[in-house]
Scaffold this motif. Structure first.
Motif, PDB file in Angstrom:
ATOM      1  N   LEU A 132      -0.354  34.553  15.373  1.00  0.00           N
ATOM      2  CA  LEU A 132      -1.495  33.666  15.145  1.00  0.00           C
ATOM      3  C   LEU A 132      -2.581  34.349  14.324  1.00  0.00           C
ATOM      4  O   LEU A 132      -3.109  33.767  13.378  1.00  0.00           O
ATOM      5  CB  LEU A 132      -2.077  33.198  16.475  1.00  0.00           C
ATOM      6  CG  LEU A 132      -1.312  32.103  17.207  1.00  0.00           C
ATOM      7  CD1 LEU A 132      -1.861  31.913  18.608  1.00  0.00           C
ATOM      8  CD2 LEU A 132      -1.361  30.800  16.428  1.00  0.00           C
ATOM      9  N   LEU A 133      -2.909  35.578  14.688  1.00  0.00           N
ATOM     10  CA  LEU A 133      -3.969  36.294  13.971  1.00  0.00           C
ATOM     11  C   LEU A 133      -3.580  36.601  12.532  1.00  0.00           C
ATOM     12  O   LEU A 133      -4.422  36.601  11.639  1.00  0.00           O
ATOM     13  CB  LEU A 133      -4.358  37.564  14.716  1.00  0.00           C
ATOM     14  CG  LEU A 133      -5.167  37.323  15.997  1.00  0.00           C
ATOM     15  CD1 LEU A 133      -5.239  38.590  16.839  1.00  0.00           C
ATOM     16  CD2 LEU A 133      -6.563  36.823  15.666  1.00  0.00           C
ATOM     17  N   SER A 134      -2.310  36.851  12.281  1.00  0.00           N
ATOM     18  CA  SER A 134      -1.891  37.151  10.907  1.00  0.00           C
ATOM     19  C   SER A 134      -1.832  35.894  10.054  1.00  0.00           C
ATOM     20  O   SER A 134      -2.051  35.951   8.841  1.00  0.00           O
ATOM     21  CB  SER A 134      -0.533  37.859  10.897  1.00  0.00           C
ATOM     22  OG  SER A 134       0.497  36.978  11.306  1.00  0.00           O
ATOM     23  N   LEU A 135      -1.553  34.752  10.654  1.00  0.00           N
ATOM     24  CA  LEU A 135      -1.422  33.509   9.897  1.00  0.00           C
ATOM     25  C   LEU A 135      -2.746  32.832   9.600  1.00  0.00           C
ATOM     26  O   LEU A 135      -2.854  32.068   8.655  1.00  0.00           O
ATOM     27  CB  LEU A 135      -0.529  32.521  10.662  1.00  0.00           C
ATOM     28  CG  LEU A 135       0.928  32.900  10.815  1.00  0.00           C
ATOM     29  CD1 LEU A 135       1.635  31.904  11.717  1.00  0.00           C
ATOM     30  CD2 LEU A 135       1.609  32.970   9.461  1.00  0.00           C
ATOM     31  N   VAL A 136      -3.753  33.093  10.394  1.00  0.00           N
ATOM     32  CA  VAL A 136      -5.004  32.362  10.276  1.00  0.00           C
ATOM     33  C   VAL A 136      -5.669  32.563   8.918  1.00  0.00           C
ATOM     34  O   VAL A 136      -6.392  31.692   8.445  1.00  0.00           O
ATOM     35  CB  VAL A 136      -5.965  32.728  11.431  1.00  0.00           C
ATOM     36  CG1 VAL A 136      -6.635  34.045  11.195  1.00  0.00           C
ATOM     37  CG2 VAL A 136      -6.982  31.642  11.642  1.00  0.00           C
TER      38      VAL A 136
ATOM     39  N   PHE B  24      -9.906  31.314  13.082  1.00  0.00           N
ATOM     40  CA  PHE B  24      -9.404  30.000  12.676  1.00  0.00           C
ATOM     41  C   PHE B  24     -10.564  29.090  12.289  1.00  0.00           C
ATOM     42  O   PHE B  24     -10.484  28.354  11.313  1.00  0.00           O
ATOM     43  CB  PHE B  24      -8.581  29.385  13.815  1.00  0.00           C
ATOM     44  CG  PHE B  24      -7.871  28.119  13.443  1.00  0.00           C
ATOM     45  CD1 PHE B  24      -6.746  28.147  12.649  1.00  0.00           C
ATOM     46  CD2 PHE B  24      -8.331  26.891  13.899  1.00  0.00           C
ATOM     47  CE1 PHE B  24      -6.082  26.982  12.301  1.00  0.00           C
ATOM     48  CE2 PHE B  24      -7.685  25.723  13.565  1.00  0.00           C
ATOM     49  CZ  PHE B  24      -6.554  25.755  12.762  1.00  0.00           C
ATOM     50  N   SER B  25     -11.647  29.169  13.026  1.00  0.00           N
ATOM     51  CA  SER B  25     -12.835  28.366  12.725  1.00  0.00           C
ATOM     52  C   SER B  25     -13.409  28.717  11.352  1.00  0.00           C
ATOM     53  O   SER B  25     -13.762  27.832  10.576  1.00  0.00           O
ATOM     54  CB  SER B  25     -13.917  28.579  13.788  1.00  0.00           C
ATOM     55  OG  SER B  25     -13.511  28.093  15.030  1.00  0.00           O
TER      56      SER B  25
ATOM     57  N   ASN C 262     -11.068  27.538   8.452  1.00  0.00           N
ATOM     58  CA  ASN C 262     -10.780  26.110   8.347  1.00  0.00           C
ATOM     59  C   ASN C 262     -12.010  25.232   8.471  1.00  0.00           C
ATOM     60  O   ASN C 262     -11.896  24.029   8.590  1.00  0.00           O
ATOM     61  CB  ASN C 262      -9.749  25.712   9.412  1.00  0.00           C
ATOM     62  CG  ASN C 262      -8.411  26.354   9.124  1.00  0.00           C
ATOM     63  OD1 ASN C 262      -7.744  25.993   8.172  1.00  0.00           O
ATOM     64  ND2 ASN C 262      -8.039  27.325   9.935  1.00  0.00           N
ATOM     65  N   SER C 263     -13.182  25.822   8.465  1.00  0.00           N
ATOM     66  CA  SER C 263     -14.440  25.076   8.582  1.00  0.00           C
ATOM     67  C   SER C 263     -14.439  24.150   9.796  1.00  0.00           C
ATOM     68  O   SER C 263     -14.954  23.047   9.751  1.00  0.00           O
ATOM     69  CB  SER C 263     -14.697  24.268   7.305  1.00  0.00           C
ATOM     70  OG  SER C 263     -14.766  25.110   6.197  1.00  0.00           O
ATOM     71  N   ILE C 264     -13.796  24.607  10.852  1.00  0.00           N
ATOM     72  CA  ILE C 264     -13.728  23.861  12.109  1.00  0.00           C
ATOM     73  C   ILE C 264     -14.353  24.740  13.171  1.00  0.00           C
ATOM     74  O   ILE C 264     -14.042  25.921  13.264  1.00  0.00           O
ATOM     75  CB  ILE C 264     -12.266  23.540  12.465  1.00  0.00           C
ATOM     76  CG1 ILE C 264     -11.641  22.688  11.362  1.00  0.00           C
ATOM     77  CG2 ILE C 264     -12.185  22.842  13.803  1.00  0.00           C
ATOM     78  CD1 ILE C 264     -10.155  22.616  11.420  1.00  0.00           C
ATOM     79  N   ASP C 265     -15.228  24.169  13.989  1.00  0.00           N
ATOM     80  CA  ASP C 265     -15.947  24.981  14.960  1.00  0.00           C
ATOM     81  C   ASP C 265     -15.264  25.000  16.319  1.00  0.00           C
ATOM     82  O   ASP C 265     -15.264  24.008  17.037  1.00  0.00           O
ATOM     83  CB  ASP C 265     -17.383  24.494  15.088  1.00  0.00           C
ATOM     84  CG  ASP C 265     -18.239  25.442  15.898  1.00  0.00           C
ATOM     85  OD1 ASP C 265     -17.840  26.607  16.061  1.00  0.00           O
ATOM     86  OD2 ASP C 265     -19.302  25.014  16.361  1.00  0.00           O
ATOM     87  N   LEU C 266     -14.670  26.127  16.632  1.00  0.00           N
ATOM     88  CA  LEU C 266     -14.088  26.368  17.953  1.00  0.00           C
ATOM     89  C   LEU C 266     -14.865  27.469  18.666  1.00  0.00           C
ATOM     90  O   LEU C 266     -14.368  28.065  19.616  1.00  0.00           O
ATOM     91  CB  LEU C 266     -12.608  26.762  17.823  1.00  0.00           C
ATOM     92  CG  LEU C 266     -11.683  25.679  17.271  1.00  0.00           C
ATOM     93  CD1 LEU C 266     -10.303  26.244  16.978  1.00  0.00           C
ATOM     94  CD2 LEU C 266     -11.589  24.515  18.224  1.00  0.00           C
ATOM     95  N   SER C 267     -16.079  27.721  18.199  1.00  0.00           N
ATOM     96  CA  SER C 267     -16.899  28.800  18.753  1.00  0.00           C
ATOM     97  C   SER C 267     -17.185  28.610  20.234  1.00  0.00           C
ATOM     98  O   SER C 267     -17.160  29.572  20.996  1.00  0.00           O
ATOM     99  CB  SER C 267     -18.227  28.908  18.003  1.00  0.00           C
ATOM    100  OG  SER C 267     -18.005  29.216  16.660  1.00  0.00           O
ATOM    101  N   GLU C 268     -17.454  27.381  20.648  1.00  0.00           N
ATOM    102  CA  GLU C 268     -17.756  27.140  22.060  1.00  0.00           C
ATOM    103  C   GLU C 268     -16.577  27.508  22.955  1.00  0.00           C
ATOM    104  O   GLU C 268     -16.763  28.040  24.038  1.00  0.00           O
ATOM    105  CB  GLU C 268     -18.171  25.691  22.277  1.00  0.00           C
ATOM    106  CG  GLU C 268     -19.549  25.381  21.727  1.00  0.00           C
ATOM    107  CD  GLU C 268     -20.001  23.967  22.030  1.00  0.00           C
ATOM    108  OE1 GLU C 268     -19.473  23.359  22.972  1.00  0.00           O
ATOM    109  OE2 GLU C 268     -20.885  23.489  21.318  1.00  0.00           O
ATOM    110  N   LYS C 269     -15.367  27.235  22.492  1.00  0.00           N
ATOM    111  CA  LYS C 269     -14.173  27.590  23.262  1.00  0.00           C
ATOM    112  C   LYS C 269     -14.030  29.107  23.347  1.00  0.00           C
ATOM    113  O   LYS C 269     -13.728  29.656  24.400  1.00  0.00           O
ATOM    114  CB  LYS C 269     -12.932  26.964  22.647  1.00  0.00           C
ATOM    115  CG  LYS C 269     -12.897  25.455  22.791  1.00  0.00           C
ATOM    116  CD  LYS C 269     -11.620  24.882  22.256  1.00  0.00           C
ATOM    117  CE  LYS C 269     -11.604  23.382  22.240  1.00  0.00           C
ATOM    118  NZ  LYS C 269     -12.167  22.651  23.317  1.00  0.00           N
ATOM    119  N   SER C 270     -14.278  29.781  22.233  1.00  0.00           N
ATOM    120  CA  SER C 270     -14.160  31.246  22.249  1.00  0.00           C
ATOM    121  C   SER C 270     -15.253  31.861  23.128  1.00  0.00           C
ATOM    122  O   SER C 270     -14.984  32.802  23.879  1.00  0.00           O
ATOM    123  CB  SER C 270     -14.207  31.817  20.834  1.00  0.00           C
ATOM    124  OG  SER C 270     -15.424  31.510  20.207  1.00  0.00           O
ATOM    125  N   ILE C 271     -16.466  31.321  23.069  1.00  0.00           N
ATOM    126  CA  ILE C 271     -17.551  31.823  23.920  1.00  0.00           C
ATOM    127  C   ILE C 271     -17.197  31.633  25.388  1.00  0.00           C
ATOM    128  O   ILE C 271     -17.412  32.530  26.213  1.00  0.00           O
ATOM    129  CB  ILE C 271     -18.889  31.130  23.568  1.00  0.00           C
ATOM    130  CG1 ILE C 271     -19.361  31.579  22.184  1.00  0.00           C
ATOM    131  CG2 ILE C 271     -19.954  31.428  24.620  1.00  0.00           C
ATOM    132  CD1 ILE C 271     -20.512  30.756  21.625  1.00  0.00           C
TER     133      ILE C 271
END
Length: 121
Positions: free
Chosen positions: A21-25, A80-81, A84-93
């Motif tokens: 996942l980290l290499s593909l992002v 990924f956020s 891809n200009s998508i905000d997943l910051s709240e999930k990571s926090i």
């Protein structure tokens, strides 16, 4: 509860999925491979956006991700956020906070990641 041998195999499998996942992002045309890797966690990109934070944390715990693996998954969400200009910051926090609280070990590295993620909200 998994025995030691199965835990080790499961941990290796999870580490490999996280590395993928980290290499593909960082490769925009790799969306199909990201979807495939997320399937190993019972997720896809669409469900990743839809799943509530608490349910995501419960899923990661149920999949036996250790604290380092959960941190890597949260790192993947941040990367990924950004790509891809998508905000997943709240999930990571939420994942970082879960690690800080439940591991009972304070990490300045995770503390800094939370601060950076909050600053980017």
């Amino acid at each position: 509860m998994l025995n030691k041998g199965l835990r080790d195999q499961e941990s290796i499998r999870i580490d490999n999925v996280l590395k993928t996942l980290l290499s593909l992002v960082f490769v925009p045309e790799k969306e199909v491979e990201i979807e495939e890797a997320l399937k190993d966690f019972g997720l896809n990109v669409e469900s990743l956006f839809a799943i509530p934070n608490d349910d995501l944390i419960f899923l990661l715990d149920r999949l036996h991700l250790d604290w380092n693996q959960q941190e890597q998954f949260a790192d993947f969400l941040i990367a990924f956020s950004k790509e891809n200009s998508i905000d997943l910051s709240e999930k990571s926090i939420a994942i970082y906070n879960h690690i800080q609280t439940e591991s009972k070990i304070f990490s300045f590295g995770i503390f800094n990641k939370i601060a950076v993620a909050k600053a980017n909200l």
